[in-house]
Design an enzyme around this catalytic site. Sequence first.
Site, short mmCIF file in Angstrom:
data_model
loop_
_atom_site.label_atom_id
_atom_site.label_comp_id
_atom_site.label_asym_id
_atom_site.label_seq_id
_atom_site.Cartn_x
_atom_site.Cartn_y
_atom_site.Cartn_z
CG PHE A 132 -1.89 1.27 1.14
CD1 PHE A 132 -2.86 1.15 0.24
CD2 PHE A 132 -1.44 2.05 1.97
CE1 PHE A 132 -3.85 2.18 0.07
CE2 PHE A 132 -2.48 3.24 1.86
CZ PHE A 132 -3.54 3.62 1.09
CG ASP A 217 5.65 3.45 1.80
OD1 ASP A 217 5.51 4.12 2.83
OD2 ASP A 217 4.83 3.38 1.25
CE LYS A 246 -0.71 5.81 7.62
NZ LYS A 246 -0.44 5.19 6.43
C1 LIG Z 1 -0.79 5.49 5.07
C2 LIG Z 1 0.31 5.03 3.97
C3 LIG Z 1 0.52 5.75 2.69
C4 LIG Z 1 -0.28 6.69 2.56
O1 LIG Z 1 -0.10 7.96 3.27
P1 LIG Z 1 -1.43 9.23 3.14
O2 LIG Z 1 -1.10 10.12 4.17
O3 LIG Z 1 -2.63 8.33 3.35
O4 LIG Z 1 -1.46 9.51 1.69
C5 LIG Z 1 1.56 5.19 1.89
N1 LIG Z 1 2.40 4.00 2.31
C6 LIG Z 1 2.11 3.41 3.42
C7 LIG Z 1 3.01 2.26 4.05
C8 LIG Z 1 1.00 3.91 4.23
O5 LIG Z 1 0.93 3.20 5.56
#
Ligand SMILES: *Cc1c(COP(=O)(O)O)cnc(C)c1O
Length: 405
Positions: A132, A217, A246
């Site tokens: 994700f 990521d 986050k």
């Molecule tokens: C939450 C998340 C995203 C996206 O972040 P947003 O602030 O919602 O755009 C991307 N990668 C990972 C691993 C995430 O947990």
Amino acid sequence: MIAVTSHLLPTYSRADLAFERGEGVWLVATTGERYLDFTSGVAVNALGHAHPHMVKALTEQAQKLWHVSNLYRIPEGEKLADRLCSATFADTVFFQNSGAEAMECAIKMARKYQSASGKPERYRIVTFEGAFHGRTLAALAATGNKKYLDGFGPPMPGFDQVPFNDLDAVKKAIGPETAAILIEPVMGEGGVRVVPLPFLRALRKLCDDNGLLLIFDEIQTGVGRTGDLFAYQHTGVEPDIMTIAKALGGGFPVGACLATTEASKGMTAGTHGSTFGGNPLAMAAGNAVMDVVTAKGFLDNVKNSALVLKQKLAELKDRHSSVIAEVRGDGLLMGLRMVPPAAEMVDELRAEKMITVAAGDNVVRLLPPLVINEEEIAEAIARIDRACTTLAQNHARAAKEKVAT
Ligand SMILES: *Cc1c(COP(=O)(O)O)cnc(C)c1O
């Protein structure tokens, strides 16, 4: 359960529950009921709610200056970038307002790097099933989840998705147009799947051998969640580019793309931008989070709490093997793979006044604020225990009724 009388675009099926304030790991609903927060706004509220240092830092900054744009120097941002770079592999940082935006920067940077290296044909990025990376069109294409892409037109080209932990598939996916490999060290939304170390090492080597960039990521894992400041730091594998968001603002929207000088060499003046990114208010939040998370002993406490939580969850799994199939995760990013549907567990825990969030692979994610103490962990375990008992009883009853009919 679903609130319907709202003018909000209904893309979320929300629980009919609203909170009006928070204290540490607790949230107080508009009804006055107290909920134990094991979601942290999806891994955002690393310091819990209304942390005094955060409140002070934001209040002070709010009285001075909120926004000036990136046409001028922003000392708070220079300070935060400096701290992030001295704590990591990175030499440079671009600040944004969300995870998906940080991903956009990383994707653009990887393509531009290859172009600036004389290989403009290299633009494709290898990604993994179950990943994700966010909801913008590029981040969605990287995510590759058909359900999320459906109906939004052709996905942005340039992403080759392969099965998780399958090195041969990665090798096959690498071609003359490949620019980078992108992975989460722990797949959060995908079901709290920890990427095995040998696989990460092999990806690093593949990148080095083929002139590719390795992008981590760490939007969910970063800023202390796993007990290290960043998850990659206990793997011994360093990326060339890393996205974070986050927890970085502790609840204030901040994202960032970190990179080495080499990986970022194509991102010269004018190649990328953001109106809001890195504004003084956001940077004050980021610096306040870093003050606390990098203070002596803080991450040791996170590691201790994680150990206690993991041990107690393992005991629960042994006692409730008809409900919990597996306990997995890293640090305070834990997942319970469930036997019954994960959504039932989330509902049952909410009935026990504890909020959690589901993930892929039938997993319930446990994401407490990093400031959680042992007493609060014990309270959480008691609630999970009761929820498991109720679920086991419900399913035993349903099975009996099925036999009877
Ligand atoms: C939450 C998340 C995203 C996206 O972040 P947003 O602030 O919602 O755009 C991307 N990668 C990972 C691993 C995430 O947990």
